[in-house]
Design a protein around this motif. Structure first.
Motif, mmCIF file in Angstrom:
data_model
loop_
_atom_site.group_PDB
_atom_site.id
_atom_site.type_symbol
_atom_site.label_atom_id
_atom_site.label_comp_id
_atom_site.label_asym_id
_atom_site.label_seq_id
_atom_site.Cartn_x
_atom_site.Cartn_y
_atom_site.Cartn_z
ATOM 1 N N ARG A 42 0.847 -1.196 0.000
ATOM 2 C CA ARG A 42 0.000 0.000 0.000
ATOM 3 C C ARG A 42 0.883 1.247 0.000
ATOM 4 N NH1 ARG A 42 -5.188 -1.958 1.940
ATOM 5 N NH2 ARG A 42 -4.955 -4.099 2.621
ATOM 6 N N PRO A 43 1.047 1.858 -1.171
ATOM 7 C CA PRO A 43 1.961 3.002 -1.276
ATOM 8 C C PRO A 43 1.704 4.113 -0.262
ATOM 9 C CG PRO A 43 1.244 2.328 -3.456
ATOM 10 C CD PRO A 43 0.446 1.529 -2.464
ATOM 11 N N LEU A 44 0.451 4.388 0.031
ATOM 12 C CA LEU A 44 0.166 5.486 0.954
ATOM 13 C C LEU A 44 0.160 5.041 2.413
ATOM 14 C CD1 LEU A 44 -2.481 7.500 -1.089
ATOM 15 C CD2 LEU A 44 -0.017 7.837 -0.931
ATOM 16 N N GLY A 45 0.517 3.787 2.654
ATOM 17 C CA GLY A 45 0.631 3.306 4.030
ATOM 18 C C GLY A 45 2.079 3.234 4.486
ATOM 19 N N GLN A 46 2.982 3.741 3.656
ATOM 20 C CA GLN A 46 4.417 3.592 3.915
ATOM 21 C C GLN A 46 5.034 4.691 4.786
ATOM 22 O OE1 GLN A 46 5.927 0.706 2.677
ATOM 23 N NE2 GLN A 46 3.783 0.335 2.207
ATOM 24 N N GLN A 47 4.287 5.769 5.027
ATOM 25 C CA GLN A 47 4.889 6.907 5.720
ATOM 26 C C GLN A 47 4.810 6.833 7.238
ATOM 27 O OE1 GLN A 47 2.342 7.781 3.290
ATOM 28 N NE2 GLN A 47 3.534 8.606 1.610
ATOM 29 N N GLY A 48 4.328 5.732 7.790
ATOM 30 C CA GLY A 48 4.272 5.569 9.239
ATOM 31 C C GLY A 48 2.882 5.800 9.816
ATOM 32 N N ARG A 49 2.764 5.423 11.064
ATOM 33 C CA ARG A 49 1.468 5.434 11.749
ATOM 34 C C ARG A 49 0.870 6.841 11.843
ATOM 35 N NH1 ARG A 49 -1.585 4.909 16.600
ATOM 36 N NH2 ARG A 49 -2.601 2.882 16.726
ATOM 37 N N GLU A 50 1.679 7.827 12.260
ATOM 38 C CA GLU A 50 1.170 9.198 12.410
ATOM 39 C C GLU A 50 0.611 9.731 11.098
ATOM 40 O OE1 GLU A 50 0.034 11.306 14.928
ATOM 41 O OE2 GLU A 50 0.800 9.515 15.895
ATOM 42 N N ALA A 51 1.345 9.526 10.020
ATOM 43 C CA ALA A 51 0.894 9.997 8.707
ATOM 44 C C ALA A 51 -0.403 9.279 8.305
ATOM 45 C CB ALA A 51 1.978 9.774 7.653
ATOM 46 N N PHE A 52 -0.487 7.988 8.626
ATOM 47 C CA PHE A 52 -1.691 7.220 8.311
ATOM 48 C C PHE A 52 -2.896 7.791 9.066
ATOM 49 C CE2 PHE A 52 -4.676 3.708 8.832
ATOM 50 C CZ PHE A 52 -4.753 3.206 7.546
ATOM 51 N N LEU A 53 -2.714 8.066 10.360
ATOM 52 C CA LEU A 53 -3.799 8.611 11.174
ATOM 53 C C LEU A 53 -4.211 10.001 10.686
ATOM 54 C CD1 LEU A 53 -2.692 7.458 14.747
ATOM 55 C CD2 LEU A 53 -4.319 6.356 13.206
ATOM 56 N N GLU A 54 -3.242 10.802 10.271
ATOM 57 C CA GLU A 54 -3.545 12.126 9.719
ATOM 58 C C GLU A 54 -4.327 12.012 8.414
ATOM 59 O OE1 GLU A 54 -0.173 14.799 9.396
ATOM 60 O OE2 GLU A 54 0.541 14.157 11.381
ATOM 61 N N ARG A 55 -3.908 11.072 7.563
ATOM 62 C CA ARG A 55 -4.608 10.862 6.291
ATOM 63 C C ARG A 55 -6.057 10.454 6.567
ATOM 64 N NH1 ARG A 55 -2.459 10.273 1.352
ATOM 65 N NH2 ARG A 55 -0.430 9.954 2.295
ATOM 66 N N TYR A 56 -6.242 9.559 7.532
ATOM 67 C CA TYR A 56 -7.601 9.135 7.886
ATOM 68 C C TYR A 56 -8.425 10.332 8.367
ATOM 69 C CZ TYR A 56 -11.521 6.588 9.829
ATOM 70 O OH TYR A 56 -12.791 6.132 10.083
ATOM 71 N N ALA A 57 -7.850 11.139 9.239
ATOM 72 C CA ALA A 57 -8.559 12.308 9.774
ATOM 73 C C ALA A 57 -9.000 13.243 8.646
ATOM 74 C CB ALA A 57 -7.679 13.049 10.774
ATOM 75 N N GLY A 58 -8.179 13.366 7.614
ATOM 76 C CA GLY A 58 -8.545 14.195 6.473
ATOM 77 C C GLY A 58 -9.602 13.574 5.586
#
Length: 164
Positions: free
Chosen positions: A117-133
């Motif tokens: 998953r290309p957009l899951g590679q930036q780490g947990r914090e980035a993933f949670l931020e992406r979800y929030a958006g």
């Protein structure tokens, strides 16, 4: 219920797994937009992202969404980012009932492999931020919000209840 059922939600929330079971229960065809694009281009999503970038991929999603919206009797599992472009999700919304499969983003990140998953590679914090958006976007397009249950079968039952 309209002609199709469209599943949206964050990557790893279970759209493909639940979608296949839901398609069986409804006697519908199952289509995953990511697989549809991979088959059309003869390449994997990670390869497309690496060589052409996200913007190119989102354009491919738009084309796939427009094509799939012409069909009937489908459960369509959308890539997690597809609803972030109004032009991509609009045709699917018109053609079907949109279900937002909501699952806690921390649970997704902690329990689902992010390997392909290309957009899951930036780490947990980035993933949670992406979800929030993305969550407000998912909410805005959804006809129904269904919480992911303990098993895919239970989630399918919840979807069938809201479709009645």
């Amino acid at each position: 219920m309209r002609d199709n059922v469209v599943l949206i939600g964050m990557m790893g929330c279970g759209k493909s797994t639940v979608g296949k079971l839901l398609a069986e229960a409804l006697d519908f065809a199952f289509v995953d937009t990511d697989q549809y694009i991979e088959e059309a281009l003869g390449r994997t999503i990670p390869d497309i992202f690496a060589k052409e970038g996200e913007a190119f991929f989102r354009d491919q999603e738009l084309g796939a969404a427009e094509e799939l919206a012409l069909g009937k009797g489908q459960v369509i599992a959308c890539g997690g980012g597809l609803p972030t472009r109004a032009d991509s999700i609009a045709s699917l919304k018109y053609s079907g009932t949109v279900i937002f499969l909501r699952r806690d983003p921390g649970e997704i990140y902690d329990n689902v492999s992010m390997g392909g998953r290309p957009l899951g590679q930036q780490g947990r914090e980035a993933f949670l931020e992406r979800y929030a958006g993305r969550e407000p976007i998912y909410q805005a397009w959804a006809d129904h919000v269904v919480e992911v249950q303990a098993t895919p079968e239970e989630t399918v039952q919840r979807i069938l209840e809201v479709l009645k």
